[in-house]
Design a protein around this motif. Sequence first.
Motif, PDB file in Angstrom:
ATOM      1  N   SER A  12       0.806  -1.219   0.000  1.00  0.00           N
ATOM      2  CA  SER A  12       0.000   0.000   0.000  1.00  0.00           C
ATOM      3  C   SER A  12       0.837   1.266   0.000  1.00  0.00           C
ATOM      4  N   HIS A  60      -4.048   5.543  -9.037  1.00  0.00           N
ATOM      5  CA  HIS A  60      -3.885   5.683  -7.592  1.00  0.00           C
ATOM      6  C   HIS A  60      -2.426   6.008  -7.254  1.00  0.00           C
ATOM      7  N   TYR A 179      -9.344   0.117  10.570  1.00  0.00           N
ATOM      8  CA  TYR A 179      -9.884   0.920   9.478  1.00  0.00           C
ATOM      9  C   TYR A 179     -11.340   1.288   9.750  1.00  0.00           C
ATOM     10  N   ASN A 182     -16.262   2.297   6.246  1.00  0.00           N
ATOM     11  CA  ASN A 182     -16.331   2.637   4.818  1.00  0.00           C
ATOM     12  C   ASN A 182     -15.119   2.122   4.063  1.00  0.00           C
ATOM     13  N   THR A 183     -13.950   2.219   4.691  1.00  0.00           N
ATOM     14  CA  THR A 183     -12.731   1.722   4.060  1.00  0.00           C
ATOM     15  C   THR A 183     -12.756   0.200   3.977  1.00  0.00           C
ATOM     16  N   LYS A 184     -13.188  -0.435   5.052  1.00  0.00           N
ATOM     17  CA  LYS A 184     -13.284  -1.904   5.041  1.00  0.00           C
ATOM     18  C   LYS A 184     -14.243  -2.367   3.947  1.00  0.00           C
ATOM     19  N   ARG A 186     -15.059  -0.834   1.213  1.00  0.00           N
ATOM     20  CA  ARG A 186     -14.438  -0.614  -0.101  1.00  0.00           C
ATOM     21  C   ARG A 186     -13.450  -1.728  -0.435  1.00  0.00           C
ATOM     22  N   ILE A 187     -12.592  -2.105   0.509  1.00  0.00           N
ATOM     23  CA  ILE A 187     -11.589  -3.150   0.266  1.00  0.00           C
ATOM     24  C   ILE A 187     -12.267  -4.487  -0.018  1.00  0.00           C
ATOM     25  N   GLY A 192     -12.523  -3.495  -4.901  1.00  0.00           N
ATOM     26  CA  GLY A 192     -11.478  -3.308  -3.907  1.00  0.00           C
ATOM     27  C   GLY A 192     -10.258  -4.165  -4.186  1.00  0.00           C
ATOM     28  N   SER A 220      -1.433  -5.966   2.356  1.00  0.00           N
ATOM     29  CA  SER A 220      -1.748  -4.845   3.233  1.00  0.00           C
ATOM     30  C   SER A 220      -0.810  -4.849   4.433  1.00  0.00           C
TER      31      SER A 220
END
Length: 265
Positions: A12, A60, A179, A182-184, A186-187, A192, A220
């Motif tokens: 990442s 990204h 996290y 929302n981030t979880k 997304r992944i 993701g 990650s």
Amino acid sequence: MSLRFSVLASGSTGNAAYIETDQHSFLVDAGMSGKQLEALMQNIGREAKDLSGIFVTHEHSDHIKGVGIIARKHKVPIFANEKTWKAMSPSIGEVPIDQKFVFGMETVKSFGSLDIESFGVSHDAAEPMFYVFHHEGKKLVMITDTGYVSERMKGIISNANMYVFESNHDVSMLRMGRYPWNTKRRILSDVGHVSNEDAALAMSDCIGDQTKGIYLAHLSLDNNMKDLARMTVTQTLESRGFVVGEQFSLYDTDPKVPTPLTAVS
């Protein structure tokens, strides 16, 4: 003549891979500073000034941070599809027009004896795509940053000699980690990143008689560990009837240390 590669950095914090034949040398992505990229290349005995091009997968920052710097400093051509060009242009700075090339989705570009095939993946970017490198009957696949591996993708990447394959997270670590939800979400979504187990299930549908090695990539820092990724992938593949270590080998990648420059065999 051989096709050789090194995963310079994967994770990442930044991603870049190096590919060469006797005639050409390329980066796939350049997701760290120019100084870091040059040091990573020197670590494997190569120089950024000798690059024939940079292939960009998506916009990204962990994939494009050093693209503009390396391109301007060493006059290196950049290849990306039109939507990625539009999305990344504000982030990489001015690039001379004669160094900007469009590499369309699901097309092939040839550089001497090297054929490079692009294919789409499922990720939350403008038009993300990865690459298959074909050279003298050998096949190297790079596929990270995808929420799942479709049947179409599997058909394109099947029976490669070598894979650089995303194994991003352990689902339990991610769900229990720090996290925000929302981030979880997304992944874990279809746009993701693939988990260790899902990566292995996809691999089991792609591995063929030619396959000799799989590099587990884009782990990650917060939601995975090298040993855990390797163990989960091994157990899942062996549950599908593969013998890891005999039919093919699994290799680690690292955010800061390049893998040895290796011939695709």
